[in-house]
Structures are given as C-alpha cells and as structure tokens.
Design a protein around this motif. Structure first.
Motif, PDB file in Angstrom:
ATOM      1  N   GLN A  81       0.088  -9.125  -4.521  1.00 14.44           N
ATOM      2  CA  GLN A  81      -0.739  -8.155  -3.811  1.00 14.44           C
ATOM      3  C   GLN A  81       0.113  -6.972  -3.342  1.00 14.44           C
ATOM      4  OE1 GLN A  81      -2.514  -9.394  -0.092  1.00 14.44           O
ATOM      5  NE2 GLN A  81      -4.261  -8.030  -0.417  1.00 14.44           N
ATOM      6  N   ALA A  82       1.295  -7.250  -2.810  1.00 18.13           N
ATOM      7  CA  ALA A  82       2.191  -6.170  -2.377  1.00 18.13           C
ATOM      8  C   ALA A  82       2.523  -5.266  -3.556  1.00 18.13           C
ATOM      9  CB  ALA A  82       3.462  -6.752  -1.761  1.00 18.13           C
ATOM     10  N   GLY A  83       2.763  -5.847  -4.712  1.00 15.82           N
ATOM     11  CA  GLY A  83       3.049  -5.052  -5.906  1.00 15.82           C
ATOM     12  C   GLY A  83       1.895  -4.149  -6.284  1.00 15.82           C
ATOM     13  N   ARG A  84       0.680  -4.680  -6.203  1.00 15.92           N
ATOM     14  CA  ARG A  84      -0.506  -3.862  -6.511  1.00 15.92           C
ATOM     15  C   ARG A  84      -0.656  -2.724  -5.503  1.00 15.92           C
ATOM     16  NH1 ARG A  84      -2.551  -9.064  -7.106  1.00 15.92           N
ATOM     17  NH2 ARG A  84      -3.817  -8.877  -5.208  1.00 15.92           N
ATOM     18  N   LEU A  85      -0.391  -2.998  -4.228  1.00 14.92           N
ATOM     19  CA  LEU A  85      -0.495  -1.960  -3.199  1.00 14.92           C
ATOM     20  C   LEU A  85       0.559  -0.871  -3.403  1.00 14.92           C
ATOM     21  CD1 LEU A  85      -1.234  -4.232  -0.127  1.00 14.92           C
ATOM     22  CD2 LEU A  85      -2.819  -2.631  -1.228  1.00 14.92           C
ATOM     23  N   ILE A  86       1.763  -1.279  -3.798  1.00  9.88           N
ATOM     24  CA  ILE A  86       2.808  -0.295  -4.091  1.00  9.88           C
ATOM     25  C   ILE A  86       2.395   0.554  -5.287  1.00  9.88           C
ATOM     26  CG2 ILE A  86       5.172  -0.021  -4.942  1.00  9.88           C
ATOM     27  CD1 ILE A  86       5.903  -2.445  -3.157  1.00  9.88           C
ATOM     28  N   ASP A  87       1.820  -0.073  -6.307  1.00 13.22           N
ATOM     29  CA  ASP A  87       1.337   0.687  -7.468  1.00 13.22           C
ATOM     30  C   ASP A  87       0.288   1.710  -7.051  1.00 13.22           C
ATOM     31  OD1 ASP A  87       3.031  -0.691  -9.179  1.00 13.22           O
ATOM     32  OD2 ASP A  87       1.454  -2.058  -9.894  1.00 13.22           O
ATOM     33  N   LEU A  88      -0.641   1.321  -6.160  1.00 10.54           N
ATOM     34  CA  LEU A  88      -1.642   2.258  -5.662  1.00 10.54           C
ATOM     35  C   LEU A  88      -0.997   3.424  -4.926  1.00 10.54           C
ATOM     36  CD1 LEU A  88      -4.390  -0.166  -4.322  1.00 10.54           C
ATOM     37  CD2 LEU A  88      -4.665   1.500  -6.160  1.00 10.54           C
ATOM     38  N   MET A  89       0.006   3.104  -4.122  1.00 11.45           N
ATOM     39  CA  MET A  89       0.698   4.156  -3.381  1.00 11.45           C
ATOM     40  C   MET A  89       1.393   5.120  -4.343  1.00 11.45           C
ATOM     41  SD  MET A  89       3.626   3.733  -0.521  1.00 11.45           S
ATOM     42  CE  MET A  89       3.302   4.638   0.948  1.00 11.45           C
ATOM     43  N   LEU A  90       2.074   4.582  -5.338  1.00 13.29           N
ATOM     44  CA  LEU A  90       2.767   5.424  -6.312  1.00 13.29           C
ATOM     45  C   LEU A  90       1.775   6.277  -7.100  1.00 13.29           C
ATOM     46  CD1 LEU A  90       5.527   2.981  -7.593  1.00 13.29           C
ATOM     47  CD2 LEU A  90       5.804   4.960  -6.074  1.00 13.29           C
ATOM     48  N   ASP A  91       0.612   5.725  -7.430  1.00 12.11           N
ATOM     49  CA  ASP A  91      -0.408   6.526  -8.109  1.00 12.11           C
ATOM     50  C   ASP A  91      -0.823   7.713  -7.250  1.00 12.11           C
ATOM     51  OD1 ASP A  91      -0.443   4.974 -10.392  1.00 12.11           O
ATOM     52  OD2 ASP A  91      -2.223   3.831  -9.816  1.00 12.11           O
TER      53      ASP A  91
END
Length: 99
Positions: A81-91
């Motif tokens: 989940q943390a990885g997905r949230l980081i991906d959203l932030m980077l997007d």
C-alpha cells in the motif's frame, strides 16, 4: 522514496523517546528535516531539469506527503500500500503538457 518510509517508521517507533527529547526542549527533527528537504530538493530539481517533474513543487510539501504515507501505511504488512501511495504521489509530481 521507499527508504524514506523505512526511516519514518523507525522514527515513529521511537515516539516515546522522541517525546522525551522534545519535552526537554530539544528538536530531534531540526537537522534531519533540513537534510531531507535538501535531498528532496535535489531530486525535484533533477526531475524538472529533465522535464519529468513540474516546477513549483516545494520540497517540504513532498516531505510532509511522504510523512503522511509513513504514518498511514508504515507497518511492514502495508508495504504494498505504501508503494502504491508513493506511486500516486510521484504521478502528481510529473509534468503535464498544457493541451
């Protein structure tokens, strides 16, 4: 960014010790926050220079966002989940052409 989450969850795990430092008048985050902001600024500048990241993003805003991810999904069982949230932030940091 993933290492930052590990860093923050370690800090969160040390919450009682950090509260004692703060209660005694110390600021355990002063130096680390400056170092983290500087590192994030270098990453943002590099992304802007390549055209990948948009301009105007403040390093401290990214730091606060990452801190929020660490608080919300900092448990080892929440790494995906943390990885997905980081991906959203980077997007959100990515440059978008004005079409």
């Amino acid at each position: 960014m993933h290492r930052f989450i590990d860093y923050m969850t370690t800090k969160i795990g040390m919450a009682d010790a950090l509260r004692l430092v703060i209660a005694s008048g110390g600021d355990p985050y002063a130096q680390s926050r400056d170092l983290l902001d500087a590192a994030i600024e270098r990453l943002l500048d590099a992304g802007v220079a390549t055209g990948e990241y948009r301009t105007g993003v403040l390093p401290d805003d990214v730091l606060i966002g990452l801190s929020g991810i660490a608080l919300a999904a900092g448990e080892p069982s929440q790494r995906a989940q943390a990885g997905r949230l980081i991906d959203l932030m980077l997007d959100g940091l990515r440059h978008r052409s004005q079409a």
